[in-house]
Design an enzyme around this catalytic site. Structure first.
Site, PDB file in Angstrom:
ATOM      1  N   TYR A 278       4.903 -12.286   4.539  1.00 21.29           N
ATOM      2  CA  TYR A 278       3.861 -11.544   3.607  1.00 21.29           C
ATOM      3  C   TYR A 278       3.272 -13.064   2.923  1.00 21.29           C
ATOM      4  O   TYR A 278       3.941 -13.274   2.106  1.00 21.29           O
ATOM      5  CB  TYR A 278       4.312 -10.384   3.387  1.00 21.29           C
ATOM      6  CG  TYR A 278       2.576 -10.038   2.304  1.00 21.29           C
ATOM      7  CD1 TYR A 278       1.591 -10.069   2.418  1.00 21.29           C
ATOM      8  CD2 TYR A 278       3.293  -8.322   1.570  1.00 21.29           C
ATOM      9  CE1 TYR A 278       0.398  -9.320   1.650  1.00 21.29           C
ATOM     10  CE2 TYR A 278       2.593  -8.066   1.637  1.00 21.29           C
ATOM     11  CZ  TYR A 278       1.543  -8.247   1.032  1.00 21.29           C
ATOM     12  OH  TYR A 278      -0.251  -7.813   0.204  1.00 21.29           O
TER      13      TYR A 278
ATOM     14  N   LYS B 298       1.214 -12.407   7.165  1.00 25.61           N
ATOM     15  CA  LYS B 298      -0.468 -11.992   6.378  1.00 25.61           C
ATOM     16  C   LYS B 298      -0.334 -12.636   5.930  1.00 25.61           C
ATOM     17  O   LYS B 298      -0.105 -13.186   4.596  1.00 25.61           O
ATOM     18  CB  LYS B 298       0.658 -10.199   6.388  1.00 25.61           C
ATOM     19  CG  LYS B 298      -0.476  -9.674   5.490  1.00 25.61           C
ATOM     20  CD  LYS B 298       0.295  -8.486   5.085  1.00 25.61           C
ATOM     21  CE  LYS B 298      -1.132  -7.902   4.181  1.00 25.61           C
ATOM     22  NZ  LYS B 298      -0.612  -6.542   3.667  1.00 25.61           N
TER      23      LYS B 298
ATOM     24  N   THR C 149       1.266  -1.210  -0.393  1.00 25.67           N
ATOM     25  CA  THR C 149       0.315   0.225  -0.393  1.00 25.67           C
ATOM     26  C   THR C 149       0.228   1.299  -0.205  1.00 25.67           C
ATOM     27  O   THR C 149       0.725   2.158  -0.517  1.00 25.67           O
ATOM     28  CB  THR C 149      -0.935   0.091   1.436  1.00 25.67           C
ATOM     29  OG1 THR C 149      -1.227  -1.315   1.056  1.00 25.67           O
ATOM     30  CG2 THR C 149      -1.882   0.719   1.039  1.00 25.67           C
TER      31      THR C 149
ATOM     32  N   ILE D 124      -3.543  -6.782   8.791  1.00 28.43           N
ATOM     33  CA  ILE D 124      -3.093  -5.874   7.847  1.00 28.43           C
ATOM     34  C   ILE D 124      -3.690  -5.216   7.040  1.00 28.43           C
ATOM     35  O   ILE D 124      -4.145  -5.672   6.265  1.00 28.43           O
ATOM     36  CB  ILE D 124      -2.041  -6.591   8.054  1.00 28.43           C
ATOM     37  CG1 ILE D 124      -1.254  -7.063   9.339  1.00 28.43           C
ATOM     38  CG2 ILE D 124      -0.806  -4.911   6.428  1.00 28.43           C
ATOM     39  CD1 ILE D 124       0.364  -7.667   8.685  1.00 28.43           C
TER      40      ILE D 124
END
Length: 311
Positions: free
Chosen positions: A140, A168, A51, A209
């Site tokens: 991730y 995540k 992001t 998250i």
């Protein structure tokens, strides 16, 4: 700060990087954005993640960003640094640099993209990174972006590493349920899918998250509180209204939609860096109507995303 600090975090915001129109980082915009997040139930902040447009940030820019955010946050919530790439050696060097830099509860390392490594290759990649410093690592796992998927079996092998403290997870609720059922006690499981947060929390995940927490942190907090209080009727009602907003936030390549909303709200989020481009003006207006105003007609007319968006 490490596992114990992050264990308290239900909503971790994957922070955008604010840019000037010329593409440089707008450091002056950071304090207002951070205070907004902390006022609306952000429990922790991830820097230099997807992001944040991390593929377009240099390591030097990331370190500047880290310093600026740490100064504003001043220890009020835990911070996570994006540290992973598809080059194990580069990841090791940066993880060491971030560990020496200090001030982070953990580093987030993405599954290697483009290379398409095997399960053993991914295992060795993360093990080698975790061995390289004392910075705790969160994996991730997002096959929609990186093509390959770290399987639950490989994840559980890595979960036994003392310096790998969580994941995540952006695969499936079935995988998440399996991981929650079989993980070591001190291993954190976050969903990286805002639309799945309701289900993940009911399965026993530690939190989310999130991108949506930039704009909808209050209702996420309200939903999580209802879940904790076993008020499923209330939580489900919030989720039903939340899903169209998540779909709107991912109806155009992220973080363009959330930046459009933040700019509308008066925060200087700025543009995206190429190859990402801002959402077209008319699309941005409709996204704002859905996410900020909860406009039902705009939702019906334009937001046709899925629970797990592609972006």
């Amino acid at each position: 700060m490490s596992y114990q600090d992050l264990k308290k975090c239900k909503i971790i915001t994957a922070f955008i990087t604010p840019f000037h129109e010329d593409g440089s980082i707008n450091f002056d915009a950071i304090p207002a954005l951070i205070e907004h997040l902390l006022a609306h139930h952000t429990d922790g902040i991830l820097l230099a993640g997807t992001t944040a447009e991390s593929p377009t940030l240099t390591h030097d820019e990331e370190l500047e960003l880290f310093a600026a955010v740490q100064k504003v946050v001043n220890g009020r919530v835990p911070l996570i640094a994006g540290v992973g790439t598809n080059d194990t050696r580069d990841s090791i060097e940066f993880v060491k640099e971030v560990a020496e830099f200090g001030g982070f509860a953990a580093g987030l390392a993405i599954v290697p993209y483009y290379n398409k490594p095997s399960q053993e290759g991914m295992y060795q990649h993360f093990k080698t990174i975790a061995d390289a410093s004392d910075l705790p690592i969160i994996i991730y796992n997002i096959p929609g972006r990186v093509v390959v998927e770290l399987t639950p079996e490989t994840m559980l092998r890595l979960a036994d590493h003392p310096n790998i403290i969580g994941v995540k997870e952006c695969t499936s609720l079935a995988n998440m349920a399996y991981l929650i059922e079989h993980k070591p006690e001190e291993f954190l499981i976050y969903t990286g899918e805002d639309g799945d947060a309701f289900h993940a929390m009911n399965l026993g995940a530690d939190g989310v998250i999130s991108v949506a927490s930039h704009t909808n942190g209050d209702e996420m907090h309200e939903m999580f509180t209802a879940i904790a209080e076993s008020d499923m009727k209330k939580a489900a009602a919030i989720q039903r209204k939340f899903i169209p907003k998540v779909n709107a936030l991912f109806s155009y390549p992220s973080p363009a939609p959330v930046k459009a909303i933040l700019n509308y709200m008066g925060f200087e989020a700025g543009p995206t860096r190429l190859p990402l481009v801002p959402a077209p003006e008319e699309d941005a207006k409709r996204i704002i109507k859905v996410v900020v105003d909860g406009d039902y007609e705009a939702t019906k007319a334009t937001v046709t995303g899925v629970l797990r968006p592609d972006y």
